[in-house]
Scaffold this active site. Structure first.
Site, PDB file in Angstrom:
ATOM      1  NE  ARG A  64      -3.127   0.271   3.219  1.00  0.00           N
ATOM      2  CZ  ARG A  64      -2.661   0.412   4.279  1.00  0.00           C
ATOM      3  NH1 ARG A  64      -2.049   1.785   4.744  1.00  0.00           N
ATOM      4  NH2 ARG A  64      -2.606  -0.301   5.237  1.00  0.00           N
ATOM      5  CE1 TYR A 117     -14.788  12.041 -14.971  1.00  0.00           C
ATOM      6  CE2 TYR A 117     -13.485  11.999 -13.155  1.00  0.00           C
ATOM      7  CZ  TYR A 117     -14.346  11.479 -13.834  1.00  0.00           C
ATOM      8  OH  TYR A 117     -15.214  10.298 -13.567  1.00  0.00           O
ATOM      9  CG  ASP A 189      -6.413  15.977 -14.541  1.00  0.00           C
ATOM     10  OD1 ASP A 189      -5.920  15.250 -15.636  1.00  0.00           O
ATOM     11  OD2 ASP A 189      -7.293  15.643 -13.978  1.00  0.00           O
ATOM     12  CE  LYS A 214      -9.923   7.956 -18.474  1.00  0.00           C
ATOM     13  NZ  LYS A 214     -10.230   8.904 -17.452  1.00  0.00           N
TER      14      LYS A 214
HETATM   15  O1  7XF Z   1     -10.353   7.716 -11.544  1.00  0.00           O
HETATM   16  P1  7XF Z   1     -10.167   7.918 -12.971  1.00  0.00           P
HETATM   17  O2  7XF Z   1      -8.853   7.087 -13.364  1.00  0.00           O
HETATM   18  O3  7XF Z   1     -11.235   7.365 -13.852  1.00  0.00           O
HETATM   19  O4  7XF Z   1      -9.498   9.318 -13.462  1.00  0.00           O
HETATM   20  C1  7XF Z   1     -10.526  10.375 -13.157  1.00  0.00           C
HETATM   21  C2  7XF Z   1     -10.114  11.442 -14.119  1.00  0.00           C
HETATM   22  C3  7XF Z   1      -9.438  12.280 -13.740  1.00  0.00           C
HETATM   23  N1  7XF Z   1      -8.961  13.603 -14.534  1.00  0.00           N
HETATM   24  C4  7XF Z   1      -9.572  13.704 -15.852  1.00  0.00           C
HETATM   25  C5  7XF Z   1      -9.139  14.929 -16.671  1.00  0.00           C
HETATM   26  C6  7XF Z   1     -10.210  12.588 -16.234  1.00  0.00           C
HETATM   27  O5  7XF Z   1     -11.033  12.734 -17.402  1.00  0.00           O
HETATM   28  C7  7XF Z   1     -10.573  11.430 -15.308  1.00  0.00           C
HETATM   29  C8  7XF Z   1     -11.567  10.445 -15.533  1.00  0.00           C
HETATM   30  N2  7XF Z   1     -12.678  10.755 -16.773  1.00  0.00           N
HETATM   31  C9  7XF Z   1     -13.212   9.540 -17.496  1.00  0.00           C
HETATM   32  C10 7XF Z   1     -13.956  10.328 -18.478  1.00  0.00           C
HETATM   33  O6  7XF Z   1     -13.993  11.739 -18.502  1.00  0.00           O
HETATM   34  O7  7XF Z   1     -14.452   9.603 -19.494  1.00  0.00           O
HETATM   35  C11 7XF Z   1     -13.948   8.949 -16.296  1.00  0.00           C
HETATM   36  C12 7XF Z   1     -15.367   8.057 -16.884  1.00  0.00           C
HETATM   37  S1  7XF Z   1     -16.790   8.869 -16.087  1.00  0.00           S
END
Ligand code: 7XF
Length: 400
Positions: A64, A117, A189, A214
């Site tokens: 962890r 987001y 981010d 991503k």
């Molecule tokens: O916890 P995750 O790995 O899903 O990441 C959160 C996150 C953080 N920053 C940005 C700019 C993001 O786009 C995301 C996740 N976004 C996806 C999307 O926009 O499609 C999550 C699906 S609801």
């Protein structure tokens, strides 16, 4: 910094994404690094364990907190971002919550961009606010507005660039400099751009966060997060945010998949960017497409900034059709392009932020934050551009 790292820094980005932090001689000559599937680590004596727990003798204790496979991923991402150190997490939200919970205290303020987001917005308003952190938004495309919004209480200045889902860009150098002048920490981010296109720390930002789900992973087969910044700050994020507060530790098998994905990051971002430029220009040429937001288009409001700040324009596009109904009919008529959230995969993905990724905002909040109900988000994949255009063309004909 040891000698090998100095050598690595002189290598190019694509080379470092493949080699940085690993020598086959570290693991019996294995070309591919081993995966350490161990939850815990052993000690010869209780005294040796005590020295590890007190920090006197750095050692892996429990996965962890750290693990050799996570360690390699973290060192590689730190190198790619031009940061001193990085920490890995079980998700992007794990990274964002661990970083912000480590930095903020009740009474302090986070100043965030207008567009975020959906779950980040939700965490700020439902998570941080619950613990007495003040949350304010300002349009960070406007540096003067940011300068006048920062107060003595501002501890964190937070933004995404390009922002999810509107594709607005924030001037990292300008906004980070304003934050620094006011004694605040800038957190960027970098999920949409990735370090292959933009390196916020080299432009003056303090911390970078990622959804590694991503582009970093790149193959739609895992959920993961990363944060990078100064070693002292990352140690705090690891020992407080990750270890005690969220416990959102990344699984070593997933770290291995990200390391595999990183080997082609540069190559993939080049192709994503090239295809997205063609798709955005094609959408722009259509009379049934009302607006297209893509940083590579000359009419993007921050096109000049995009040219300065991004090596290429990335693979994400936002656009609008004439009505919400037309947009829904169009999306439902697609055959190859998949209706799904997430982004940065080999497959082209399409989604409707108001009903999906940004449904955590109320309709009023979406209106206030510039996320229109008709906006469609396209994550341009790695298929042949002709096949992507043909699917879009067919679905537009059905919707029209
Ligand atoms: O916890 P995750 O790995 O899903 O990441 C959160 C996150 C953080 N920053 C940005 C700019 C993001 O786009 C995301 C996740 N976004 C996806 C999307 O926009 O499609 C999550 C699906 S609801």
């Amino acid at each position: 910094m040891d000698g090998s790292n100095v050598f690595q820094r002189k290598s190019g980005f694509a080379t470092r994404a493949i080699h940085s932090g690993y020598e086959p001689s570290d693991a019996g000559g294995a070309l591919t690094p081993p995966v350490h599937l161990s939850s815990t680590f052993t000690f010869e004596t209780v005294e040796a364990a005590g020295a590890a727990f007190s920090g006197e003798q750095p050692a892996h204790i429990y996965s962890r907190i750290s693990n050799p496979t996570l360690d390699l991923l973290e060192r590689r991402v730190a190198d790619l971002e031009g940061a001193e150190a990085a920490v890995s997490f079980a998700s992007g939200m794990g990274a964002i919550t661990s970083v912000l919970w480590s930095l903020l205290e009740p009474g302090q303020e986070i100043l965030a961009d207008k567009t975020l987001y959906g779950c980040t917005f939700s965490f700020l308003h439902h998570g941080l606010k619950k613990f007495g952190v003040k949350v304010r938004h300002v349009d960070m495309t406007d540096a003067e507005a940011v300068a006048s919004a920062i107060t003595d209480q501002t501890r964190v200045v937070y933004f995404e660039t390009p922002a999810n889902p509107t594709m607005s860009l924030v001037d990292i150098a300008a906004i980070s400099a304003l934050a620094r002048k006011a004694g605040a920490i800038s957190v960027v981010d970098n999920t949409y751009a990735t370090p292959a296109l933009t390196r916020p720390i080299e432009l003056g930002a303090d911390i970078v966060v990622h959804s590694a789900t991503k582009y970093l992973g790149g193959h739609g087969d895992l959920v993961a997060g990363l944060a990078a910044g100064r070693k002292e700050v990352m140690d705090e994020v690891r020992l407080y945010g990750l270890k005690d507060m969220t416990g959102a530790a990344l699984a070593p098998l997933n770290a291995m998949l990200i390391l595999r994905g990183l080997k082609t990051l540069d190559l993939r971002m080049e192709r994503h960017s090239q295809t997205a430029m063609q798709v955005a220009s094609w959408l722009k040429s259509r009379s049934d497409v009302v607006s297209v937001a893509f940083p590579g288009l000359e009419d993007h409001p921050q096109h000049a900034l995009a040219k300065r700040q991004m090596a290429r324009f990335g693979g994400m596009i936002a656009f609008e059709l004439e009505s919400l109904e037309a947009g829904i009919a169009f999306m439902n008529a697609l055959t190859m392009i998949k209706r799904a959230v997430s982004l940065g995969d080999a497959e082209t993905l399409i989604q409707h932020p108001a009903s999906m990724t940004h449904s955590t905002y109320t309709p009023e909040e979406r209106a206030e934050h510039g996320i229109s109900e008709g906006l469609i988000r396209l994550s341009v994949g790695l298929e042949d551009v002709a096949d992507i255009l043909s699917d879009l063309d067919g679905a537009l004909a059905v919707a029209g």
